[in-house]
Design a protein around this motif. Structure first.
Motif, PDB file in Angstrom:
ATOM      1  N   PHE A  71      24.773 -20.837 -18.321  1.00  8.44           N
ATOM      2  CA  PHE A  71      26.157 -20.792 -18.773  1.00  8.44           C
ATOM      3  C   PHE A  71      27.069 -20.416 -17.610  1.00  8.44           C
ATOM      4  O   PHE A  71      26.619 -19.862 -16.603  1.00  8.44           O
ATOM      5  N   THR A  72      28.346 -20.743 -17.772  1.00  8.20           N
ATOM      6  CA  THR A  72      29.399 -20.247 -16.881  1.00  8.20           C
ATOM      7  C   THR A  72      30.518 -19.728 -17.777  1.00  8.20           C
ATOM      8  O   THR A  72      30.727 -20.228 -18.890  1.00  8.20           O
ATOM      9  N   GLU A  73      31.210 -18.719 -17.295  1.00  9.06           N
ATOM     10  CA  GLU A  73      32.324 -18.140 -18.029  1.00  9.06           C
ATOM     11  C   GLU A  73      33.606 -18.280 -17.220  1.00  9.06           C
ATOM     12  O   GLU A  73      33.606 -18.068 -16.004  1.00  9.06           O
ATOM     13  N   GLY A  84      25.016 -17.434 -15.388  1.00 10.47           N
ATOM     14  CA  GLY A  84      23.724 -16.857 -15.763  1.00 10.47           C
ATOM     15  C   GLY A  84      22.951 -17.764 -16.693  1.00 10.47           C
ATOM     16  O   GLY A  84      23.196 -18.968 -16.754  1.00 10.47           O
ATOM     17  N   ALA A  85      22.022 -17.166 -17.406  1.00  6.56           N
ATOM     18  CA  ALA A  85      21.192 -17.888 -18.376  1.00  6.56           C
ATOM     19  C   ALA A  85      21.475 -17.323 -19.761  1.00  6.56           C
ATOM     20  O   ALA A  85      21.836 -16.159 -19.903  1.00  6.56           O
ATOM     21  N   TYR A  94      22.314 -14.123 -26.277  1.00  7.65           N
ATOM     22  CA  TYR A  94      22.276 -13.215 -25.128  1.00  7.65           C
ATOM     23  C   TYR A  94      22.755 -13.972 -23.895  1.00  7.65           C
ATOM     24  O   TYR A  94      22.199 -15.011 -23.560  1.00  7.65           O
ATOM     25  N   LEU A  95      23.779 -13.458 -23.253  1.00  5.63           N
ATOM     26  CA  LEU A  95      24.257 -14.001 -21.984  1.00  5.63           C
ATOM     27  C   LEU A  95      23.734 -13.071 -20.890  1.00  5.63           C
ATOM     28  O   LEU A  95      24.235 -11.962 -20.710  1.00  5.63           O
ATOM     29  N   ASP A  96      22.698 -13.517 -20.185  1.00  2.00           N
ATOM     30  CA  ASP A  96      22.103 -12.744 -19.099  1.00  2.00           C
ATOM     31  C   ASP A  96      22.789 -13.177 -17.805  1.00  2.00           C
ATOM     32  O   ASP A  96      22.431 -14.202 -17.216  1.00  2.00           O
ATOM     33  N   GLY A  97      23.787 -12.418 -17.401  1.00  2.00           N
ATOM     34  CA  GLY A  97      24.600 -12.776 -16.252  1.00  2.00           C
ATOM     35  C   GLY A  97      23.926 -12.540 -14.923  1.00  2.00           C
ATOM     36  O   GLY A  97      23.048 -11.685 -14.790  1.00  2.00           O
ATOM     37  N   THR A 103      25.277  -9.654 -22.206  1.00  2.00           N
ATOM     38  CA  THR A 103      26.258  -9.570 -23.275  1.00  2.00           C
ATOM     39  C   THR A 103      25.618 -10.170 -24.523  1.00  2.00           C
ATOM     40  O   THR A 103      24.983 -11.219 -24.447  1.00  2.00           O
ATOM     41  N   GLU A 104      25.794  -9.493 -25.670  1.00  2.00           N
ATOM     42  CA  GLU A 104      25.195  -9.955 -26.916  1.00  2.00           C
ATOM     43  C   GLU A 104      26.270 -10.330 -27.923  1.00  2.00           C
ATOM     44  O   GLU A 104      27.261  -9.615 -28.063  1.00  2.00           O
TER      45      GLU A 104
END
Length: 122
Positions: A71-73, A84-85, A94-97, A103-104
């Protein structure tokens, strides 16, 4: 009488010889390929449902989910603010940066509820 004894002896020898040739076949387990298929079908990768862009207008926050699990933010005008993934487990995204932070958010239909804001599919 001796011919009767001889016939019995011959029969006994033949029977003993044949009995020694017989082999007991070991019990074989069921062929797993012929087993009845399970009623449950493996589910599709839950990440596939997230692919695309999601936005929280009130937080000026957009998350772009890629099919490869990354992902990208974009945040407050900063494009590619964080990368991140992502993963989905039991309805939680779950955003594992790449910054070491995770971030959940709770997935609910076309929204993902994070502390920062509620993302909606674009």
């Amino acid at each position: 009488m001796s011919s009767r004894l001889a016939a019995t002896a011959v029969a006994l020898v033949l029977f003993t010889g044949l009995a020694g040739c017989a082999k007991e076949e070991p019990a074989t387990p069921s062929d797993p390929t012929s087993a009845t298929p399970s009623a449950t079908v493996p589910s599709q990768d839950p990440r596939a449902d997230l692919v695309g862009s999601w936005r929280a207008d009130e937080a000026d926050w957009t998350v772009h989910f890629a099919a490869d699990g990354t992902f990208t933010e974009d945040f407050e005008g900063n494009v590619d603010f964080r990368r991140g993934a992502y993963r989905v487990e039991d309805g939680i995204v779950y955003l594992d940066g790449d910054d070491g932070e995770t971030t959940e958010g709770e997935l609910s239909g076309d929204t993902i509820n994070f502390k920062l804001g509620m993302l909606e599919r674009l």
